[in-house]
Design a protein around this motif. Structure first.
Motif, short mmCIF file in Angstrom:
data_model
loop_
_atom_site.label_atom_id
_atom_site.label_comp_id
_atom_site.label_asym_id
_atom_site.label_seq_id
_atom_site.Cartn_x
_atom_site.Cartn_y
_atom_site.Cartn_z
N LYS A 122 0.84 -1.64 -0.07
CA LYS A 122 -0.34 0.34 0.45
C LYS A 122 0.59 1.15 -0.07
CE LYS A 122 -4.56 -1.53 0.53
NZ LYS A 122 -5.02 -1.44 -0.55
N GLY A 123 2.04 0.73 0.35
CA GLY A 123 3.04 1.99 -0.29
C GLY A 123 3.66 2.89 1.44
N PHE A 124 3.83 1.68 2.58
CA PHE A 124 3.95 2.23 3.73
C PHE A 124 5.47 1.83 3.90
CE2 PHE A 124 -0.39 2.78 4.25
CZ PHE A 124 -0.42 3.67 5.16
N GLU A 125 6.51 2.05 4.67
CA GLU A 125 7.50 1.56 5.02
C GLU A 125 7.06 0.86 6.69
OE1 GLU A 125 12.06 3.16 6.99
OE2 GLU A 125 10.41 4.59 5.77
N VAL A 126 7.51 0.08 6.55
CA VAL A 126 7.17 -0.77 7.77
C VAL A 126 7.73 -1.69 8.42
CG1 VAL A 126 5.69 -2.97 8.50
CG2 VAL A 126 4.87 -1.08 6.76
N ILE A 127 8.41 -1.55 9.86
CA ILE A 127 9.49 -1.57 10.57
C ILE A 127 9.13 -2.45 12.04
CG2 ILE A 127 11.62 -1.25 12.00
CD1 ILE A 127 11.65 0.80 10.41
N THR A 128 9.62 -4.22 12.02
CA THR A 128 8.72 -4.67 12.35
C THR A 128 9.70 -4.79 13.68
OG1 THR A 128 9.44 -6.52 12.00
CG2 THR A 128 7.14 -6.05 11.77
N ALA A 129 8.80 -5.28 15.39
CA ALA A 129 9.66 -5.23 16.31
C ALA A 129 8.78 -6.42 17.54
CB ALA A 129 9.97 -4.54 17.62
N ALA A 130 9.80 -7.37 18.34
CA ALA A 130 8.60 -8.41 18.32
C ALA A 130 8.50 -8.05 20.12
CB ALA A 130 9.26 -9.24 18.44
N THR A 131 9.65 -7.38 21.13
CA THR A 131 8.70 -6.78 22.23
C THR A 131 8.51 -5.48 22.45
OG1 THR A 131 11.14 -6.60 22.48
CG2 THR A 131 10.50 -8.82 22.92
N VAL A 132 8.31 -5.04 23.63
CA VAL A 132 8.35 -3.89 23.85
C VAL A 132 9.89 -3.31 24.10
CG1 VAL A 132 8.06 -2.26 26.65
CG2 VAL A 132 6.28 -4.33 25.95
N ALA A 133 10.55 -3.60 24.54
CA ALA A 133 12.09 -3.53 24.26
C ALA A 133 12.76 -3.13 23.25
CB ALA A 133 13.02 -4.67 25.05
N GLU A 134 12.45 -3.60 22.79
CA GLU A 134 12.51 -3.13 20.44
C GLU A 134 12.08 -2.36 20.05
OE1 GLU A 134 12.02 -7.01 18.15
OE2 GLU A 134 14.04 -8.32 19.56
N GLY A 135 10.49 -2.16 20.46
CA GLY A 135 9.82 -0.93 20.13
C GLY A 135 10.34 0.43 20.33
N LYS A 136 10.60 0.33 21.88
CA LYS A 136 11.45 1.10 23.00
C LYS A 136 12.55 2.27 22.13
CE LYS A 136 9.42 0.67 27.44
NZ LYS A 136 9.71 1.19 28.91
N GLN A 137 13.41 0.81 21.59
CA GLN A 137 14.70 1.05 20.55
C GLN A 137 14.18 2.30 19.38
OE1 GLN A 137 17.08 -2.16 20.02
NE2 GLN A 137 18.93 -1.58 20.85
N LEU A 138 13.56 1.47 18.95
CA LEU A 138 13.12 1.75 17.50
C LEU A 138 12.28 3.10 18.02
CD1 LEU A 138 10.65 -1.02 15.50
CD2 LEU A 138 13.29 0.74 14.80
N LEU A 139 11.56 4.05 18.35
CA LEU A 139 10.83 5.08 19.07
C LEU A 139 12.09 5.65 19.30
CD1 LEU A 139 7.83 3.31 21.03
CD2 LEU A 139 7.44 5.28 18.63
N GLY A 140 13.57 5.46 20.42
CA GLY A 140 14.88 6.46 21.05
C GLY A 140 15.30 6.51 19.36
N LYS A 141 15.40 5.73 18.51
CA LYS A 141 16.27 6.21 17.14
C LYS A 141 15.16 7.36 15.87
CE LYS A 141 18.88 2.04 16.88
NZ LYS A 141 19.40 0.73 16.16
N GLY A 142 13.76 7.02 16.07
CA GLY A 142 13.13 7.92 14.69
C GLY A 142 11.73 7.18 15.30
N LEU A 143 10.87 8.20 15.12
CA LEU A 143 9.47 8.09 15.13
C LEU A 143 8.80 7.77 13.85
CD1 LEU A 143 8.74 10.52 17.40
CD2 LEU A 143 8.82 8.13 17.99
#
Length: 225
Positions: free
Chosen positions: A25-46
């Motif tokens: 559909k044209g989105f860039e999608v990045i997946t994470a499997a845990t809360v910790a990985e999600g926080k790490q992603l968010l810390g690098k960019g929103l």
């Protein structure tokens, strides 16, 4: 530029199926499997939207949502849950998420919900800029170093905004002068830019994420700790 979506989901099969559909559909999608990985992603960019599974191996989706709301109140969040969790997820939705879907859900429905959120939020993800320990809330015109709010002058704020908005791209001094002119409506000369950059770095404790490209300009980029 494609909207970025973070999908926090511990079931790899579901995560990849949803990611594949949304990428088409044209989105860039990045997946994470845990809360910790999600926080790490968010810390690098929103991203533009966060999709959060209700049950995760190291915590709950509600807990992750609370953490997001404390830092970025307007960042769109959608909960995803199995039917047995519906009552809990409705309570979580009322506490801060923007929407929720019960598994199994139609992918087209998820797509329509995401599009509706993006319209309603006015592309809110672009209002929150992050690089290393430095973050900016453009809605409230606030800047933070880690979790501490930093007071910047108008020119320093506009300079930081320009660097964050062009993250990972080198901006020439001439380009920065043009951007600052447009932002403030006043003439900014080369010496003023040098002084503003010096003050900005000092107020942000000289972060490693602001790079000088000698003889050319400046660049802001994430740096591995």
């Amino acid at each position: 530029m494609a909207h970025r979506i973070y999908y926090i989901e511990d079931d790899a099969g579901i995560a990849e199926g949803v990611a594949f559909f949304l990428r088409r559909k044209g989105f860039e999608v990045i997946t994470a499997a845990t809360v910790a990985e999600g926080k790490q992603l968010l810390g690098k960019g929103l991203p533009s939207v966060v999709l959060v599974d209700w049950n995760l191996p190291d915590g709950s989706g509600e807990g992750l949502c609370r953490w997001i709301r404390e830092k970025w109140p307007m960042l769109p969040v959608i909960f995803l849950t199995v039917r047995g969790d519906t009552r809990d997820i409705v309570n979580g939705f009322q506490k801060g998420a923007d929407d929720y879907l019960v598994k199994p859900f139609e992918l087209e429905v998820l797509y329509s919900r995401i599009c509706a959120l993006l319209r309603r939020a006015g592309q809110a993800g672009g209002s929150y800029l992050v690089c290393g320990p430095v973050s900016m809330d453009k809605n409230q015109m606030k800047v933070f170093l880690n979790k501490e709010e930093i007071s910047l002058g108008s020119l320093e704020y506009q300079l930081l905004a320009a660097l964050l908005e062009h993250k990972n791209h080198t901006l020439t001094r001439q380009k920065l002068l043009e951007l600052l002119w447009d932002a403030n409506g006043n003439f900014v000369n080369d010496n003023t830019l040098t002084v503003a950059m010096k003050r900005l770095r000092e107020k942000l404790s000289n972060p490693a994420c602001i790079k000088t490209v000698r003889g050319f300009g400046y660049r802001m980029e994430d740096v591995e700790e």
